[in-house]
Design a protein around this motif. Structure first.
Motif, PDB file in Angstrom:
ATOM      1  N   GLU A   1       5.929  20.147  -1.341  1.00  0.00           N
ATOM      2  CA  GLU A   1       6.470  19.628  -1.639  1.00  0.00           C
ATOM      3  C   GLU A   1       8.039  20.258  -1.712  1.00  0.00           C
ATOM      4  O   GLU A   1       9.058  19.452  -0.874  1.00  0.00           O
ATOM      5  N   GLU A   2       8.383  21.690  -2.177  1.00  0.00           N
ATOM      6  CA  GLU A   2       8.970  22.798  -2.002  1.00  0.00           C
ATOM      7  C   GLU A   2       9.779  22.490  -0.975  1.00  0.00           C
ATOM      8  O   GLU A   2      10.528  22.899  -0.364  1.00  0.00           O
TER       9      GLU A   2
ATOM     10  N   GLU B   1      14.946  20.400   3.858  1.00  0.00           N
ATOM     11  CA  GLU B   1      16.367  19.177   3.405  1.00  0.00           C
ATOM     12  C   GLU B   1      17.576  19.867   3.296  1.00  0.00           C
ATOM     13  O   GLU B   1      18.927  19.559   3.866  1.00  0.00           O
ATOM     14  N   ALA B   2      17.411  20.628   2.356  1.00  0.00           N
ATOM     15  CA  ALA B   2      18.771  21.514   1.421  1.00  0.00           C
ATOM     16  C   ALA B   2      19.583  22.952   2.853  1.00  0.00           C
ATOM     17  O   ALA B   2      20.280  22.551   3.098  1.00  0.00           O
ATOM     18  N   SER B   3      18.029  23.228   3.902  1.00  0.00           N
ATOM     19  CA  SER B   3      19.271  23.878   4.831  1.00  0.00           C
ATOM     20  C   SER B   3      19.586  23.010   6.286  1.00  0.00           C
ATOM     21  O   SER B   3      20.268  23.518   6.513  1.00  0.00           O
TER      22      SER B   3
ATOM     23  N   LEU C   1      17.240  30.242   2.302  1.00  0.00           N
ATOM     24  CA  LEU C   1      16.281  28.810   2.754  1.00  0.00           C
ATOM     25  C   LEU C   1      15.501  28.866   3.669  1.00  0.00           C
ATOM     26  O   LEU C   1      14.187  28.312   3.742  1.00  0.00           O
TER      27      LEU C   1
ATOM     28  N   GLU D   1      10.655  19.252  10.668  1.00  0.00           N
ATOM     29  CA  GLU D   1      10.038  19.015   9.604  1.00  0.00           C
ATOM     30  C   GLU D   1       8.279  18.300   9.554  1.00  0.00           C
ATOM     31  O   GLU D   1       7.592  18.193   8.758  1.00  0.00           O
TER      32      GLU D   1
ATOM     33  N   LEU E   1       9.495  20.699   1.521  1.00  0.00           N
ATOM     34  CA  LEU E   1      10.434  19.170   2.662  1.00  0.00           C
ATOM     35  C   LEU E   1      11.772  19.795   1.640  1.00  0.00           C
ATOM     36  O   LEU E   1      12.659  19.278   2.375  1.00  0.00           O
ATOM     37  N   GLU E   2      11.536  20.149   0.525  1.00  0.00           N
ATOM     38  CA  GLU E   2      12.945  20.173  -0.235  1.00  0.00           C
ATOM     39  C   GLU E   2      14.154  21.108   0.695  1.00  0.00           C
ATOM     40  O   GLU E   2      14.896  21.220   0.453  1.00  0.00           O
ATOM     41  N   VAL E   3      13.313  22.369   0.783  1.00  0.00           N
ATOM     42  CA  VAL E   3      13.739  23.360   1.254  1.00  0.00           C
ATOM     43  C   VAL E   3      14.100  23.200   2.569  1.00  0.00           C
ATOM     44  O   VAL E   3      15.812  23.777   3.682  1.00  0.00           O
TER      45      VAL E   3
END
Length: 257
Positions: A93-94, A100-102, A174, A225, A96-98
């Motif tokens: 989960e982390e 997404e932010a990048s 990131l 991803e 995918l969040e990284v």
């Protein structure tokens, strides 16, 4: 230029100021650990022995802890109370969040550059060309570690050329955490060699094709991803040997004259 960067394109762009204001042996420790983690010599989840780091650099625990605290603030290591230091191991989960932010930062940077391609003058385009040539050399040498590093540096370079150092610093951290997630969860290489995926993006920016450029960088991210799988691996490492090895970052690829 700090020795964790391979690309000569980053020289003179203020990349040094993106990191914590470390000098001397503190900067050496930071860069060595950064290199070792990015080159996958020290994998996510690995415990970092402060005694071995101290032996490698002949420094006190106070100096080591200063560097480790900075790395923790950047999300690169974890410092659980009374348990030592560990290389961060992002959960799926982390991860995918990284990404997404990048991806959001990359989309913004690419859109702004493509909307005003005239801001990329001869000097800026020469930097992108130099980076592209180094990526080609790394691919020709089948230097996987250098190629991975140059992917991180490509997106950092774009952010620096855009001119927002705050975004550039965030993107670098990131991308580093994204590389750690790839170490844990990517089973197969994708978008390889990277320069063949990056060059069309640069050409779209030059052409002022905002929507196409954004769509291209978005697809690059989403392809990566989609390649992530739950497959962490445990591995014993010799931290003292890694930190005292006089090899610098990965394999040094010299730009063509």
């Amino acid at each position: 230029m700090p020795n964790r960067y391979l690309s000569p394109a980053l020289q003179g762009l203020g990349a040094v100021s993106l990191t914590a204001p470390l000098v001397g042996v503190e900067a050496q420790i930071y860069d060595r650990l950064w290199n070792a983690i990015l080159d996958r010599k020290v994998r996510p989840g690995t415990k970092l022995s402060e005694d071995e780091i101290g032996a490698a650099f002949s420094v006190s625990r106070t100096v080591i802890r200063k560097v480790l605290v900075i790395l923790e603030e950047q999300g690169i290591i974890n410092l659980p109370a009374n348990r030592g230091a560990y290389v961060a191991a992002p959960t799926p989960e982390e991860a995918l969040e990284v990404f997404e932010a990048s991806r959001i930062i990359a989309r913004h940077v690419v859109a702004e550059l493509a909307a005003a391609p005239e801001r990329l003058g001869a000097e800026e385009r020469a930097r992108l060309d130099a980076h592209y040539e180094m990526q080609k050399q790394a691919a020709a040498a089948n230097d996987y570690h250098a190629m991975r590093r140059l992917v991180v540096e490509f997106y950092l370079l774009l952010a620096l050329l855009y001119g927002n150092k705050t975004l550039a610093a965030a993107q670098e951290r990131l991308m580093m955490r994204g590389a750690m997630a790839i170490t844990l969860y990517q089973e197969h290489l994708v978008l390889w060699p990277p320069h063949q995926a990056h060059r069309p993006l640069v050409e779209l920016i030059y052409a002022g094709e905002v929507e196409k450029a954004v769509a291209h960088v978005d697809q690059l991210y989403r392809t990566t991803e989609a390649s992530l799988r739950l497959a962490p691996h445990d591995q014993e490492i010799d931290l003292l040997a890694i930190l005292t090895a006089d090899d610098g970052p990965a394999l040094q690829i010299s730009p063509k004259a």
